[in-house]
Structure formats: structure tokens, C-alpha cells
Design a protein around this motif. Sequence first.
Motif, mmCIF file in Angstrom:
data_model
loop_
_atom_site.group_PDB
_atom_site.id
_atom_site.type_symbol
_atom_site.label_atom_id
_atom_site.label_comp_id
_atom_site.label_asym_id
_atom_site.label_seq_id
_atom_site.Cartn_x
_atom_site.Cartn_y
_atom_site.Cartn_z
ATOM 1 N N GLN A 155 -9.138 -12.614 -0.555
ATOM 2 C CA GLN A 155 -8.661 -11.379 0.063
ATOM 3 C C GLN A 155 -8.934 -10.181 -0.843
ATOM 4 O O GLN A 155 -9.388 -9.128 -0.383
ATOM 5 C CB GLN A 155 -7.165 -11.484 0.365
ATOM 6 C CG GLN A 155 -6.832 -12.468 1.463
ATOM 7 C CD GLN A 155 -5.346 -12.769 1.547
ATOM 8 O OE1 GLN A 155 -4.600 -12.599 0.574
ATOM 9 N NE2 GLN A 155 -4.908 -13.226 2.718
ATOM 10 N N LEU A 156 -8.674 -10.358 -2.123
ATOM 11 C CA LEU A 156 -8.910 -9.285 -3.077
ATOM 12 C C LEU A 156 -10.395 -8.933 -3.137
ATOM 13 O O LEU A 156 -10.767 -7.755 -3.205
ATOM 14 C CB LEU A 156 -8.388 -9.705 -4.454
ATOM 15 C CG LEU A 156 -8.210 -8.622 -5.502
ATOM 16 C CD1 LEU A 156 -7.315 -7.509 -4.991
ATOM 17 C CD2 LEU A 156 -7.617 -9.216 -6.763
ATOM 18 N N LEU B 280 -1.856 -11.473 -2.820
ATOM 19 C CA LEU B 280 -3.256 -11.499 -2.379
ATOM 20 C C LEU B 280 -3.993 -12.677 -2.996
ATOM 21 O O LEU B 280 -3.902 -12.907 -4.205
ATOM 22 C CB LEU B 280 -3.971 -10.209 -2.777
ATOM 23 C CG LEU B 280 -3.496 -8.925 -2.113
ATOM 24 C CD1 LEU B 280 -4.077 -7.715 -2.815
ATOM 25 C CD2 LEU B 280 -3.883 -8.925 -0.649
ATOM 26 N N SER C 78 4.888 -9.055 0.982
ATOM 27 C CA SER C 78 3.644 -9.790 0.777
ATOM 28 C C SER C 78 2.615 -9.328 1.800
ATOM 29 O O SER C 78 2.948 -8.801 2.862
ATOM 30 C CB SER C 78 3.883 -11.295 0.903
ATOM 31 O OG SER C 78 4.094 -11.644 2.260
ATOM 32 N N PHE C 79 1.358 -9.553 1.466
ATOM 33 C CA PHE C 79 0.256 -9.189 2.352
ATOM 34 C C PHE C 79 0.366 -9.976 3.659
ATOM 35 O O PHE C 79 0.182 -9.422 4.750
ATOM 36 C CB PHE C 79 -1.071 -9.467 1.639
ATOM 37 C CG PHE C 79 -2.282 -9.044 2.413
ATOM 38 C CD1 PHE C 79 -2.387 -7.790 2.979
ATOM 39 C CD2 PHE C 79 -3.352 -9.916 2.561
ATOM 40 C CE1 PHE C 79 -3.518 -7.401 3.675
ATOM 41 C CE2 PHE C 79 -4.491 -9.545 3.249
ATOM 42 C CZ PHE C 79 -4.572 -8.278 3.816
ATOM 43 N N TRP D 149 -7.768 -12.728 8.047
ATOM 44 C CA TRP D 149 -7.150 -12.469 6.748
ATOM 45 C C TRP D 149 -6.253 -13.597 6.264
ATOM 46 O O TRP D 149 -6.055 -13.741 5.066
ATOM 47 C CB TRP D 149 -6.357 -11.153 6.799
ATOM 48 C CG TRP D 149 -7.259 -9.974 6.712
ATOM 49 C CD1 TRP D 149 -7.663 -9.179 7.744
ATOM 50 C CD2 TRP D 149 -7.898 -9.477 5.535
ATOM 51 N NE1 TRP D 149 -8.513 -8.204 7.262
ATOM 52 C CE2 TRP D 149 -8.671 -8.369 5.912
ATOM 53 C CE3 TRP D 149 -7.892 -9.849 4.200
ATOM 54 C CZ2 TRP D 149 -9.437 -7.648 5.013
ATOM 55 C CZ3 TRP D 149 -8.654 -9.128 3.295
ATOM 56 C CH2 TRP D 149 -9.410 -8.035 3.697
#
Length: 196
Positions: free
Chosen positions: A128-129, A124, A176-177, A194
Motif C-alpha cells: 500500500q505504501l 499501511l 487505520s487505513f 486496497w
Amino acid sequence: MNTSELQRLKMAWLAAKEAGDTQTQFGLLRDHPEGLAELSDFIAAYHATGADVLVEEPQTILPVTQRAYQKALERVFNAELAFANLTELRKNRNVSKVEVARGLRLGVDVWNKFEAGAIELVSLSRQQLERLAGFFQVSTDQFARLLDQSQPALTLNRRQTRQASRSEQQGPQKQSFADAIKRSGMTKEDQEFWLQ
């Protein structure tokens, strides 16, 4: 007066204030002279900040405001969030997985991976976090901690032999994201939102 006793007094005073019980409020001040200065400061700050006045919250809170709010709560109550993982956080906010996914512009499958602990925290970005934490109105550090604590539920594959089932437990694979988003059925616009 120790911190936990002072915190208990603050919570009791707030509960009495919300219930309109002035006798209990005065009783707390009278019965605890050792914490009178700290409790008086807390009560003064409560009234000075307008906490007793109902104000409509804006729909979105700026990240800097959200972090300041969270730090203030931590300083006043000297406590971290009492949630063990992302599932508990979501349930405490009284929202469904679908509502979280819609609010964050994620696929439900991607959010399920967050709750299952299948998304790697290191994948992240800071932005994003911040988006994820901002949705739940928690700090990025707290969201990261809750994501780390959202461990995959280990299950046994019942079709395996007895020996194999003892030696190998199965759970969701970490990913992974970005991979989770690319494999999701999300719209292109939401994926770009995103992944930008």
C-alpha cells in the motif's frame, strides 16, 4: 569545495543550460576552478544520460525504476524533498484532491484523512505504501515521513465552556487505513484493490 556550494553550482549550470546561456555555463567553469572536476563530471553525466534530449515518459513507472531515479536525484543534489507534508507534496504536483483520489482509486474522504494526518502509518502495508508513494513518484520512506508530518490541525470546540476549551483541543481521530476504506463510500472493487 563544500557540498552546498557544489550543489548551488550544479543548479546554476542547469538553469543556464535550460536558458541556452552558454556564456554563464563557461563562466561557472572558469570562475570556480576548485569545483572544476566535480562540475565537469556532473556535466559529462548530464550529457551521457541524455538529459538534454526530450523523451516522453511512460504513463507508469515501475517501482524499482522510481526508487533508482529518486536515489540518483538524492545523490546528485544531496537533498531530500523540500515538502513539509502531504498537502504541500500534492500542491507541488499541481493536482487537486479529487485527481489524487481518482488516480489512487481512493475516496476523497480517505485522501482528506491522509492530508489531515488521521491515517496511522503503521496500518499501511508495504504494498500500500509503495502504491501511494509511486503515484507521487517519491520513495516509500519519503512518503512515510510526509505522512508523519501531516499532523491534524487542532481546533477548539466553540460550544465548550472556557475551562474545557483550555484543557482539551480537538482534532481528527487517528484510524487505520483499512477502517478508513471500510467507512468510505468507495466502490467494492476499489476497496478490494486496497484491502487485498
